[in-house]
Design an enzyme around this catalytic site. Structure first.
Site, PDB file in Angstrom:
ATOM      1  N   CYS A  72     -15.179 -10.675  19.295  1.00  0.00           N
ATOM      2  CA  CYS A  72     -14.179  -9.958  18.506  1.00  0.00           C
ATOM      3  C   CYS A  72     -13.025  -9.479  19.376  1.00  0.00           C
ATOM      4  O   CYS A  72     -12.175  -8.713  18.924  1.00  0.00           O
ATOM      5  CB  CYS A  72     -14.824  -8.771  17.778  1.00  0.00           C
ATOM      6  SG  CYS A  72     -15.493  -7.509  18.891  1.00  0.00           S
ATOM      7  N   CYS A 114      -8.254   3.481  -0.619  1.00  0.00           N
ATOM      8  CA  CYS A 114      -7.851   2.456   0.352  1.00  0.00           C
ATOM      9  C   CYS A 114      -8.192   1.067  -0.190  1.00  0.00           C
ATOM     10  O   CYS A 114      -9.346   0.801  -0.538  1.00  0.00           O
ATOM     11  CB  CYS A 114      -8.558   2.682   1.680  1.00  0.00           C
ATOM     12  SG  CYS A 114      -8.284   1.357   2.883  1.00  0.00           S
ATOM     13  N   CYS A 165       0.841  -1.192   0.000  1.00  0.00           N
ATOM     14  CA  CYS A 165       0.000   0.000   0.000  1.00  0.00           C
ATOM     15  C   CYS A 165       0.880   1.247   0.000  1.00  0.00           C
ATOM     16  O   CYS A 165       1.761   1.404   0.853  1.00  0.00           O
ATOM     17  CB  CYS A 165      -0.911   0.000   1.223  1.00  0.00           C
ATOM     18  SG  CYS A 165      -1.857   1.507   1.441  1.00  0.00           S
ATOM     19  N   GLU A 187     -32.150  -7.224  21.954  1.00  0.00           N
ATOM     20  CA  GLU A 187     -31.236  -6.169  21.514  1.00  0.00           C
ATOM     21  C   GLU A 187     -31.739  -4.841  22.062  1.00  0.00           C
ATOM     22  O   GLU A 187     -32.942  -4.558  22.012  1.00  0.00           O
ATOM     23  CB  GLU A 187     -31.181  -6.125  19.983  1.00  0.00           C
ATOM     24  CG  GLU A 187     -30.520  -4.911  19.375  1.00  0.00           C
ATOM     25  CD  GLU A 187     -29.076  -4.745  19.801  1.00  0.00           C
ATOM     26  OE1 GLU A 187     -28.698  -3.613  20.161  1.00  0.00           O
ATOM     27  OE2 GLU A 187     -28.330  -5.742  19.782  1.00  0.00           O
ATOM     28  N   CYS A 194      -0.516   6.326   6.747  1.00  0.00           N
ATOM     29  CA  CYS A 194      -1.570   5.550   7.418  1.00  0.00           C
ATOM     30  C   CYS A 194      -0.951   4.282   7.990  1.00  0.00           C
ATOM     31  O   CYS A 194      -0.282   3.538   7.269  1.00  0.00           O
ATOM     32  CB  CYS A 194      -2.686   5.201   6.436  1.00  0.00           C
ATOM     33  SG  CYS A 194      -4.001   4.176   7.169  1.00  0.00           S
ATOM     34  N   CYS A 244      -3.323  -0.462   9.278  1.00  0.00           N
ATOM     35  CA  CYS A 244      -3.096  -1.887   9.007  1.00  0.00           C
ATOM     36  C   CYS A 244      -1.769  -2.299   9.645  1.00  0.00           C
ATOM     37  O   CYS A 244      -0.716  -2.316   8.996  1.00  0.00           O
ATOM     38  CB  CYS A 244      -3.092  -2.149   7.502  1.00  0.00           C
ATOM     39  SG  CYS A 244      -4.677  -1.823   6.710  1.00  0.00           S
ATOM     40  N   ASN A 294     -23.266 -12.424  21.376  1.00  0.00           N
ATOM     41  CA  ASN A 294     -22.348 -11.729  20.478  1.00  0.00           C
ATOM     42  C   ASN A 294     -22.168 -10.312  21.014  1.00  0.00           C
ATOM     43  O   ASN A 294     -22.669  -9.342  20.433  1.00  0.00           O
ATOM     44  CB  ASN A 294     -22.914 -11.712  19.054  1.00  0.00           C
ATOM     45  CG  ASN A 294     -21.972 -11.046  18.070  1.00  0.00           C
ATOM     46  OD1 ASN A 294     -20.759 -11.017  18.277  1.00  0.00           O
ATOM     47  ND2 ASN A 294     -22.513 -10.483  17.008  1.00  0.00           N
ATOM     48  N   GLN A 341     -21.291  -6.764  10.820  1.00  0.00           N
ATOM     49  CA  GLN A 341     -19.882  -7.101  10.625  1.00  0.00           C
ATOM     50  C   GLN A 341     -19.330  -6.402   9.373  1.00  0.00           C
ATOM     51  O   GLN A 341     -20.027  -6.269   8.369  1.00  0.00           O
ATOM     52  CB  GLN A 341     -19.720  -8.608  10.477  1.00  0.00           C
ATOM     53  CG  GLN A 341     -20.214  -9.412  11.664  1.00  0.00           C
ATOM     54  CD  GLN A 341     -19.259  -9.386  12.851  1.00  0.00           C
ATOM     55  OE1 GLN A 341     -18.242  -8.697  12.832  1.00  0.00           O
ATOM     56  NE2 GLN A 341     -19.581 -10.133  13.883  1.00  0.00           N
TER      57      GLN A 341
END
Length: 399
Positions: free
Chosen positions: A358, A105, A12, A279, A20, A23, A331, A229
């Site tokens: 996550c 990106c 990149c 929820e 940036c 990542c 979740n 997601q």
């Protein structure tokens, strides 16, 4: 496009230029990333695992073009807007007025990459003055773009006030002409001088208020402020794996806590099963109910499937013993279940828990509090290539 995949890594130009660093694993070959994440996941749940634990091979992702949502800070000027991230001033062709332009990106889906130049042009056409942090002047803070599996788009303009609402409406037809896939456009009001992505007030400017996210046999309806997601292909694989494990367990009753727009609950539904999705977001529940009703109208056998707008922990703790299900799906956000819900599950007697996480730190912490459970099955899903993060799905059974 400023990037290419070679020798297992993503090259990149923004990363090479030091503009940036989002990542953090960009220079690590993808196969090594996947192996490291899987090892980390197994380690995080090791104390709750044993020789009988069945751990599947990790589910990989495309290393680029996978991210279905762009969260772009808007800097620069009305005449020359910059869509990307905050960065140092000067020193690069892509840096302007404190921002780094990331319209190209390589993580974003092709549809988002193609849409961003049109959205930058719209900033100029509708005279949306980018917000300047130093002077606290300007209106436009962010533009948030989501692409569905069918290539449709949701665009949210995050501004300090509704001052530009009339101008945005005036030029919407022109934006639709440039972006025929545009389905939902909103104005989100975030007046605070703070590092907040969005505010509480959302004004829908289009006839359609939700973005259909088609995943296999189900279509989820994503509202502007609803969670989904960021990696559609891997999310579909996650839901499919959960569906299969639930089918093997065959619970007669199931709760899906933190159900969002209903992804797990809809995949868990079956003719002989009672499923309750819980929820706290009313908008997300409305989307889940719409998905349920559409699936039922198409003849899908959903059994007894309902959704409730409530706090997941309060709902569980407040339930009577006779209401407790045979399986609970959780979740939670990155902060995890928290002590109250983890302790309730520990003492609940619920035979099986399906936990999608996550955050390995909070997953490990929650499992330590839930010592009555062991990991029966597990799998790592690479939802976030080029970073150390991943989604992990574990099926827990009573010891």
């Amino acid at each position: 496009m400023n990037a290419r995949v070679s020798t297992g890594t993503l090259d990149c130009a923004h990363h090479r230029a030091g503009e940036c660093r989002s990542c953090t694993w960009l220079t690590t070959p993808y196969d090594d990333q996947l192996a490291a994440k899987d090892t980390a996941a197994r380690t995080a749940v090791a104390s709750a695992s044993d020789a009988a634990t069945a751990w599947l091979a990790p589910r990989p992702s495309a290393p680029a073009g996978f991210r279905n949502k762009a969260k772009m800070v808007v800097t620069g000027t009305v005449a020359d807007p910059v869509l990307g991230i905050l960065g140092p001033r000067g020193g690069s062709r892509s840096v302007g007025a404190g921002g780094v332009d990331l319209q190209d990106c390589p993580l974003h889906t092709p549809g988002i990459q193609e849409a961003l130049p049109a959205l930058a042009a719209f900033v100029t056409r509708a005279a949306l003055e980018p917000y300047d942090i130093a002077t606290r002047r300007g209106e436009l803070k962010h533009v948030l773009v989501t692409e569905s599996p069918d290539g449709e788009l949701m665009v949210r303009w995050v501004l300090r006030s509704t001052e530009a609402q009339a101008r945005i409406r005036k030029h919407l037809d022109g934006l639709h002409e440039q972006l025929p896939a545009l389905r939902v456009v909103t104005l989100n009001v975030q007046p605070a001088h703070a590092a907040l992505l969005e505010g509480e007030r959302e004004i829908v400017l289009t006839e359609q208020a939700t973005l259909p996210m088609r995943l296999g046999d189900h279509t989820l309806h994503l509202g502007p402020r609803s969670f989904f997601q960021t990696n559609t292909a891997v999310a579909a694989a996650l839901y499919a794996r959960a569906r299969d494990w639930i089918a093997d367990a065959a619970p007669a009753t199931l709760w899906d806590l933190y159900c969002g727009v209903g992804g797990f609950a809809l995949h868990a539904a079956a003719p002989d099963r009672a499923v309750t999705g819980v929820e706290i977001s009313g908008d997300a529940v409305a989307g889940a109910e719409r998905s349920r009703d559409e699936a039922a109208a198409r003849g899908r056998p959903l059994g007894r499937l309902r959704f409730l707008a409530a706090d997941a922990t309060s709902y569980a703790i407040g339930s009577g013993v006779e209401q407790r299900p045979e399986m609970v799906v959780v979740n939670p956000p990155r902060r995890g279940l928290g002590s109250d819900l983890a302790d309730w599950l520990e003492g609940s007697g619920v035979p099986q828990v399906l936990y999608s996480s996550c955050n390995l730190v909070t997953l490990g912490r929650d499992l330590e509090r839930m010592g009555a459970y062991r990991v029966a099955r597990g799998q790592t899903f690479d939802m976030f290539p080029q970073t150390a993060h991943a989604e992990v799905l574990v099926l827990l059974g009573r010891r």
